[in-house]
Design a protein around this motif. Structure first.
Motif, PDB file in Angstrom:
ATOM      1  N   THR A 161     -16.076  26.859  19.305  1.00 43.64           N
ATOM      2  CA  THR A 161     -15.706  25.456  19.176  1.00 43.64           C
ATOM      3  C   THR A 161     -16.236  24.662  20.368  1.00 43.64           C
ATOM      4  N   LYS A 162     -16.164  23.336  20.246  1.00 42.72           N
ATOM      5  CA  LYS A 162     -16.662  22.481  21.329  1.00 42.72           C
ATOM      6  C   LYS A 162     -15.822  22.648  22.586  1.00 42.72           C
ATOM      7  N   THR A 163     -14.501  22.702  22.410  1.00 40.97           N
ATOM      8  CA  THR A 163     -13.577  22.978  23.509  1.00 40.97           C
ATOM      9  C   THR A 163     -12.426  23.799  22.930  1.00 40.97           C
ATOM     10  N   ASP A 164     -11.565  24.309  23.800  1.00 38.97           N
ATOM     11  CA  ASP A 164     -10.380  25.018  23.306  1.00 38.97           C
ATOM     12  C   ASP A 164      -9.102  24.242  23.609  1.00 38.97           C
ATOM     13  N   THR A 165      -9.252  22.953  23.980  1.00 40.87           N
ATOM     14  CA  THR A 165      -8.077  22.138  24.304  1.00 40.87           C
ATOM     15  C   THR A 165      -7.825  21.024  23.293  1.00 40.87           C
ATOM     16  N   ASN A 166      -8.865  20.507  22.675  1.00 40.41           N
ATOM     17  CA  ASN A 166      -8.696  19.460  21.663  1.00 40.41           C
ATOM     18  C   ASN A 166      -7.842  19.998  20.518  1.00 40.41           C
ATOM     19  N   PRO A 167      -6.774  19.295  20.135  1.00 44.70           N
ATOM     20  CA  PRO A 167      -5.888  19.787  19.067  1.00 44.70           C
ATOM     21  C   PRO A 167      -6.616  20.086  17.759  1.00 44.70           C
ATOM     22  N   PHE A 168      -7.671  19.347  17.472  1.00 42.46           N
ATOM     23  CA  PHE A 168      -8.456  19.597  16.259  1.00 42.46           C
ATOM     24  C   PHE A 168      -9.012  21.023  16.268  1.00 42.46           C
ATOM     25  N   PHE A 169      -9.571  21.426  17.401  1.00 45.03           N
ATOM     26  CA  PHE A 169     -10.171  22.758  17.494  1.00 45.03           C
ATOM     27  C   PHE A 169      -9.125  23.849  17.668  1.00 45.03           C
ATOM     28  N   VAL A 170      -7.996  23.500  18.245  1.00 44.01           N
ATOM     29  CA  VAL A 170      -6.883  24.459  18.310  1.00 44.01           C
ATOM     30  C   VAL A 170      -6.419  24.807  16.895  1.00 44.01           C
ATOM     31  N   LYS A 171      -6.282  23.783  16.062  1.00 40.64           N
ATOM     32  CA  LYS A 171      -5.877  24.021  14.671  1.00 40.64           C
ATOM     33  C   LYS A 171      -6.955  24.789  13.913  1.00 40.64           C
ATOM     34  N   MET A 172      -8.205  24.484  14.185  1.00 37.96           N
ATOM     35  CA  MET A 172      -9.311  25.212  13.560  1.00 37.96           C
ATOM     36  C   MET A 172      -9.226  26.702  13.900  1.00 37.96           C
ATOM     37  N   LYS A 173      -8.931  26.983  15.143  1.00 34.89           N
ATOM     38  CA  LYS A 173      -8.813  28.377  15.581  1.00 34.89           C
ATOM     39  C   LYS A 173      -7.640  29.073  14.893  1.00 34.89           C
ATOM     40  N   GLU A 174      -6.528  28.355  14.728  1.00 37.59           N
ATOM     41  CA  GLU A 174      -5.388  28.937  14.016  1.00 37.59           C
ATOM     42  C   GLU A 174      -5.775  29.319  12.593  1.00 37.59           C
ATOM     43  N   GLY A 175      -6.534  28.438  11.947  1.00 32.62           N
ATOM     44  CA  GLY A 175      -6.976  28.728  10.591  1.00 32.62           C
ATOM     45  C   GLY A 175      -7.866  29.959  10.542  1.00 32.62           C
ATOM     46  N   ALA A 176      -8.736  30.098  11.534  1.00 28.86           N
ATOM     47  CA  ALA A 176      -9.634  31.249  11.591  1.00 28.86           C
ATOM     48  C   ALA A 176      -8.865  32.539  11.850  1.00 28.86           C
ATOM     49  N   GLU A 177      -7.864  32.460  12.713  1.00 27.59           N
ATOM     50  CA  GLU A 177      -7.070  33.648  13.037  1.00 27.59           C
ATOM     51  C   GLU A 177      -6.317  34.165  11.809  1.00 27.59           C
ATOM     52  N   LYS A 178      -5.691  33.261  11.090  1.00 30.21           N
ATOM     53  CA  LYS A 178      -4.959  33.677   9.895  1.00 30.21           C
ATOM     54  C   LYS A 178      -5.905  34.243   8.847  1.00 30.21           C
ATOM     55  N   ALA A 179      -7.047  33.574   8.671  1.00 32.33           N
ATOM     56  CA  ALA A 179      -8.018  34.040   7.681  1.00 32.33           C
ATOM     57  C   ALA A 179      -8.594  35.402   8.066  1.00 32.33           C
ATOM     58  N   ALA A 180      -8.752  35.650   9.373  1.00 27.90           N
ATOM     59  CA  ALA A 180      -9.263  36.949   9.823  1.00 27.90           C
ATOM     60  C   ALA A 180      -8.297  38.059   9.430  1.00 27.90           C
ATOM     61  N   LYS A 181      -7.012  37.809   9.607  1.00 30.75           N
ATOM     62  CA  LYS A 181      -6.011  38.811   9.201  1.00 30.75           C
ATOM     63  C   LYS A 181      -6.011  39.003   7.695  1.00 30.75           C
ATOM     64  N   ASP A 182      -6.067  37.896   6.974  1.00 30.95           N
ATOM     65  CA  ASP A 182      -6.028  37.963   5.517  1.00 30.95           C
ATOM     66  C   ASP A 182      -7.231  38.690   4.926  1.00 30.95           C
ATOM     67  N   ASN A 183      -8.376  38.597   5.618  1.00 28.08           N
ATOM     68  CA  ASN A 183      -9.611  39.188   5.102  1.00 28.08           C
ATOM     69  C   ASN A 183      -9.993  40.487   5.798  1.00 28.08           C
ATOM     70  N   GLY A 184      -9.137  40.981   6.698  1.00 22.89           N
ATOM     71  CA  GLY A 184      -9.366  42.272   7.342  1.00 22.89           C
ATOM     72  C   GLY A 184     -10.573  42.322   8.252  1.00 22.89           C
TER      73      GLY A 184
END
Length: 338
Positions: free
Chosen positions: A50-73
């Protein structure tokens, strides 16, 4: 704007943190926070830059990626630039992720043109590269793009502002992002299209970098140039709140229409509170989740994602206008980020 599982090997965490040390990383330790190679437990690695790890937009993007990573193994490896515009940091992240054996990389480019050579090298190694939120330049440099239709987002608030003015002559201030940044250009042009205006109709245009304090300064400058401004387009909600602060200081907050784009929780609450008339809400969590899923599919059957996938945009306002489709702030707060 972390919900992740932990790998069994501490060595994996050490290697990941060492390999991407040039960037602002997120929690590479052994705790439960998110971090490189910590989300998901599969052997397939997916990189998110991501562009930064502090902007709330990218924090939420990371949350989405983390959940999807678990869901997709799959395993999620993350990195971020030290600041918005840190192309060198993103290039380093791409190189290190390719060296670590990722199957795909999801990236929000800080510099849409300058990142292209690094992306091309990654693709030459068989890595699927998907741009999130911000297209590369050219867009075809990445295998696929999952993003908001920023032209449409701007159009929606332009149509809304036109309807809300109810035939009154508009004196427009445009609080933009920065020259040449595709997201900013598309939103600006979309607003003008939706409003039925051109740049000749803009009384004052100022760049803000999407920053609240710069938005306030920009609005102050515009009011000095054209005191009769009655419509304010802003690149995002921080800039909009800066504009509101400047207008309030002049006693103008009640008679100037402010419209914006993003749909973060702070911005959506500002719509509810009447500081912003309307905003176009986008969905970073969905961008990342769809990106992870696409890489997992590629790893499984070799099918590459391609082209542009629109991840949606919704006009949010509590003052609906005839002929303009919108949802209220209750919906917006249920779906916001940050």
């Amino acid at each position: 704007m972390s919900r992740i599982s932990r790998p069994s090997s501490s060595m994996l965490r050490v290697a990941a943190c060492t390999g991407i040390a040039a960037l602002t990383l997120t929690a590479c330790g052994s705790g439960s926070g998110s971090g490189t190679a910590n989300a998901g437990s599969g052997s397939v690695k997916v990189g998110l830059i991501t562009k930064t790890d502090t902007n709330p937009f990218f924090v939420k993007m990371k949350e989405g990626a983390e959940k999807a990573a678990k869901d997709n193994g799959v395993q999620l490896v993350t990195a971020a630039g030290k600041f918005d515009g840190d192309n060198a940091g993103q290039v380093t992240a791409v190189e290190n992720m390719v060296a670590s054996g990722v199957k795909g990389i999801l990236i929000t480019p800080s510099d849409s043109k300058a990142i292209v050579p690094a992306i091309e090298k990654a693709k030459a190694k068989g890595v699927l590269v998907i741009a999130l939120d911000t297209p590369t330049d050219p867009e075809s440099a990445a295998d696929a793009l999952f993003a908001t239709d920023n032209l449409k987002a701007g159009e929606l608030i332009g149509e809304y502002a036109k309807a809300a003015m109810k035939g009154k002559t508009a004196k427009i201030a445009a609080l933009d992002l920065a020259p040449g940044v595709s997201v900013g250009v598309q939103r600006h042009n979309g607003f003008l299209k939706g409003f039925g205006a051109t740049d000749k109709d803009v009384a004052c245009a100022q760049d803000t970098g999407g920053d609240q304090s710069k938005g306030q300064t920009a609005m102050e400058n515009c009011l000095q140039k054209e005191p009769g401004i009655n419509v304010v387009y802003t690149i995002n909600e921080p800039a909009a709140l800066g504009a509101y602060t400047a207008l309030k200081a002049k006693g103008r907050e009640k008679d100037v229409l402010i419209v914006s784009v993003d749909g973060g929780c702070t911005g959506t609450k500002a719509v509810k509170d009447g500081k912003i008339a309307a905003t176009s809400q986008q969905y970073p969590l969905k961008m990342a989740a769809e990106g992870v899923k696409a890489v997992a599919t590629y790893a499984k059957d070799g099918k590459k994602a391609s082209g542009y996938t629109d991840t949606g945009v919704t006009l949010i306002t509590d003052k609906a206008q005839d002929g303009v489709t919108s949802k209220d702030t209750a919906y917006g707060l249920d779906n916001c980020w940050g």
